[in-house]
Design a protein around this motif. Structure first.
Motif, short mmCIF file in Angstrom:
data_model
loop_
_atom_site.label_atom_id
_atom_site.label_comp_id
_atom_site.label_asym_id
_atom_site.label_seq_id
_atom_site.Cartn_x
_atom_site.Cartn_y
_atom_site.Cartn_z
N PRO A 1 -11.24 44.72 9.13
CA PRO A 1 -10.78 43.93 10.28
C PRO A 1 -11.83 43.95 11.38
O PRO A 1 -12.51 44.96 11.60
CB PRO A 1 -9.51 44.66 10.72
N GLY A 2 -12.00 42.81 12.01
CA GLY A 2 -12.99 42.71 13.07
C GLY A 2 -14.36 42.27 12.60
O GLY A 2 -15.22 41.94 13.42
N ARG A 3 -14.58 42.26 11.29
CA ARG A 3 -15.86 41.77 10.76
C ARG A 3 -15.69 40.34 10.24
O ARG A 3 -14.66 40.00 9.66
CB ARG A 3 -16.39 42.68 9.64
N ALA A 4 -16.71 39.53 10.47
CA ALA A 4 -16.64 38.11 10.13
C ALA A 4 -17.60 37.80 8.99
O ALA A 4 -18.76 38.22 9.00
CB ALA A 4 -16.98 37.26 11.34
N PHE A 5 -17.11 37.02 8.04
CA PHE A 5 -17.84 36.69 6.82
C PHE A 5 -17.87 35.17 6.65
O PHE A 5 -16.83 34.51 6.78
CB PHE A 5 -17.17 37.30 5.60
N MET A 6 -19.02 34.63 6.33
CA MET A 6 -19.13 33.21 6.00
C MET A 6 -19.40 33.09 4.51
O MET A 6 -20.32 33.71 3.99
CB MET A 6 -20.26 32.54 6.79
N VAL A 7 -18.58 32.29 3.83
CA VAL A 7 -18.72 32.09 2.38
C VAL A 7 -18.93 30.59 2.14
O VAL A 7 -18.01 29.79 2.37
CB VAL A 7 -17.49 32.58 1.61
N THR A 8 -20.11 30.21 1.71
CA THR A 8 -20.33 28.80 1.38
C THR A 8 -19.78 28.53 -0.02
O THR A 8 -19.79 29.39 -0.89
CB THR A 8 -21.82 28.43 1.44
N ILE B 1 -12.03 39.39 0.45
CA ILE B 1 -12.39 39.77 1.82
C ILE B 1 -11.17 39.62 2.73
O ILE B 1 -10.88 40.48 3.57
CB ILE B 1 -13.55 38.90 2.33
N ALA B 2 -10.42 38.53 2.53
CA ALA B 2 -9.23 38.31 3.35
C ALA B 2 -8.19 39.40 3.12
O ALA B 2 -7.52 39.85 4.06
CB ALA B 2 -8.63 36.94 3.04
N LYS B 3 -8.06 39.87 1.88
CA LYS B 3 -7.12 40.95 1.58
C LYS B 3 -7.47 42.22 2.36
O LYS B 3 -6.59 43.03 2.67
CB LYS B 3 -7.13 41.26 0.09
N ARG B 4 -8.74 42.39 2.67
CA ARG B 4 -9.20 43.59 3.37
C ARG B 4 -9.26 43.39 4.88
O ARG B 4 -9.79 44.23 5.59
CB ARG B 4 -10.56 44.00 2.81
N GLY B 5 -8.71 42.29 5.36
CA GLY B 5 -8.58 42.07 6.79
C GLY B 5 -9.74 41.40 7.47
O GLY B 5 -9.75 41.25 8.70
N GLY B 6 -10.73 40.96 6.70
CA GLY B 6 -11.89 40.31 7.31
C GLY B 6 -11.57 38.90 7.79
O GLY B 6 -10.68 38.22 7.26
N THR B 7 -12.30 38.45 8.79
CA THR B 7 -12.26 37.05 9.20
C THR B 7 -13.18 36.27 8.28
O THR B 7 -14.33 36.65 8.07
CB THR B 7 -12.73 36.90 10.66
N VAL B 8 -12.67 35.19 7.70
CA VAL B 8 -13.43 34.44 6.70
C VAL B 8 -13.67 33.02 7.19
O VAL B 8 -12.74 32.32 7.58
CB VAL B 8 -12.69 34.40 5.35
N HIS B 9 -14.93 32.61 7.14
CA HIS B 9 -15.31 31.23 7.44
C HIS B 9 -15.71 30.56 6.14
O HIS B 9 -16.72 30.91 5.52
CB HIS B 9 -16.47 31.21 8.43
N VAL C 1 -21.64 38.87 8.13
CA VAL C 1 -22.14 38.73 6.76
C VAL C 1 -22.15 37.25 6.36
O VAL C 1 -21.14 36.56 6.49
CB VAL C 1 -21.27 39.52 5.75
N LEU C 2 -23.30 36.79 5.88
CA LEU C 2 -23.43 35.45 5.32
C LEU C 2 -23.52 35.58 3.80
O LEU C 2 -24.34 36.33 3.28
CB LEU C 2 -24.70 34.77 5.84
N ILE C 3 -22.67 34.84 3.10
CA ILE C 3 -22.69 34.82 1.63
C ILE C 3 -23.05 33.40 1.18
O ILE C 3 -22.24 32.48 1.27
CB ILE C 3 -21.34 35.26 1.04
N ASN C 4 -24.30 33.24 0.75
CA ASN C 4 -24.78 31.96 0.25
C ASN C 4 -24.34 31.80 -1.20
O ASN C 4 -25.03 32.21 -2.13
CB ASN C 4 -26.32 31.92 0.32
N ASN C 5 -23.18 31.21 -1.37
CA ASN C 5 -22.61 31.06 -2.72
C ASN C 5 -22.71 29.63 -3.24
O ASN C 5 -22.86 29.42 -4.44
CB ASN C 5 -21.15 31.51 -2.71
#
Length: 335
Positions: free
Chosen positions: A57-64, A78-86, A139-143
């Motif tokens: 929670p409180g950490r933001a992740f971008m998943v393309t 990531i959402a299950k673990r409380g992360g903010t997902v873009h 965290v940026l995830i270039n997927n």
């Protein structure tokens, strides 16, 4: 040499990239004695379960490309673990459907949707300008990626695979580096492919204008370029942990669409989307992942070589610098 590389890569893939080895119709396992140490099911026996028993929670992740396949599986975990997902996606309807599914499955309402065509560098620059005014990013995830099997140009005259897989990744990552550097434990994870092992970096024909077009080989070249970019970024930006990875051969909508023959041939040997996403999640979430040097290429939570033996795919520093120079010139042209 390409024939050797392809044969060596396919043999390696049958051993390492599948979910597990299956017998052929005559009851023989592929690759002989390698059967006992092959595939995801074997590799996962060495995983440390506690590595992914984290809450973010409180950490933001971008998943393309987060609306399907490995991207969606990653975003959901990531959402299950409380992360903010873009979620950064191209198709509005599919993306909205995926966002709704992730919220329903996880109960996490902090799922944001951004419609961006990653083959359009102008759009990427504008997106990041707006994004950084309203959001932070850890965290940026270039997927996201594509494999177009016929040479196709974007509105800007860019070859579609190169524009999406290489230039799009370059522009998005470059634009977000200042955003990431402001945060604690910033990471960039790029979903590459073991297919890059059959390609040597070629900066003389980045948009496939001079040779007969082969979508599979163009894709592999793009993935080689991603590996080189990851190594270069790691050296230039030590505050961020960069990594790239191979998810294995995974049964995704993209594989079914772009490589129907390969999909039919491998069938049940292909990994599930969750198995393909495992190392992405480990690199994005696990505290132990950043103990590994930045810039490495991973498979099944372990760093692995970026070249096959005797394949002659290594590139010189000058060739790698030339790639960066060309991409930077293109990126600035569309800024």
């Amino acid at each position: 040499m390409l024939l050797y590389r392809s044969a060596a890569w396919f043999a390696k893939g049958l051993r390492d990239y599948t979910t597990r080895l299956f017998p052929d119709p005559y009851g023989h396992l592929f690759c002989g004695s390698a059967a006992s140490r092959s595939g995801y099911e074997s590799a996962s026996k060495d995983f440390v379960p506690e590595d992914l028993e984290v809450q973010v929670p409180g950490r933001a992740f971008m998943v393309t490309g987060g609306n399907s396949g490995i991207g969606k599986a990653t975003a959901t975990e990531i959402a299950k673990r409380g992360g903010t997902v873009h979620l950064v996606c191209r198709d509005q309807n599919r993306a909205e459907g995926a966002r709704g599914e992730i919220i329903r499955e996880t109960g996490n309402q902090n799922i944001f949707l951004h419609i961006v065509d990653l083959s359009d560098p102008k759009t990427i620059w504008k997106f990041v300008e707006n994004f950084k005014e309203e959001h932070t990013l850890n965290v940026l995830i270039n997927n996201a990626g594509c494999m177009v099997n016929k040479r196709e140009l974007t509105e800007d005259g860019l070859e579609k695979n190169f524009a999406t897989n290489t230039l799009g990744v370059y522009v998005l990552t470059t634009a977000l580096i200042p955003v990431l550097e402001k945060e604690h434990d910033p990471r960039v994870v790029t979903v590459s492919s073991g297919g890059m092992l059959v390609q040597k970096l070629n900066t003389d024909d980045l948009q496939s204008e001079r040779t007969a077009f082969d979508g599979t080989m163009v894709y592999a070249q793009n993935k080689r370029q991603q590996v080189v970019l990851t190594e270069q970024w790691a050296r230039a930006h030590p505050a961020i942990h960069f990594s790239c990875m191979h998810p294995g051969w995974v049964d995704t909508p993209g594989v079914r669409l772009s490589m129907p023959g390969f999909h039919a041939r491998l069938g049940a040997r292909l990994r599930s989307e969750a198995q393909g996403a495992d190392t992405v999640l480990w690199l994005a979430l696990a505290p132990t992942a950043t103990a590994q040097p930045s810039g490495r290429f991973f498979q099944d939570r372990k760093p692995v070589p970026t070249h096959l033996p005797l394949a002659r795919t290594s590139s010189s520093p000058a060739e790698e610098e030339k790639l960066i120079e060309i991409l930077e010139e293109l990126a600035q042209r569309f800024k």
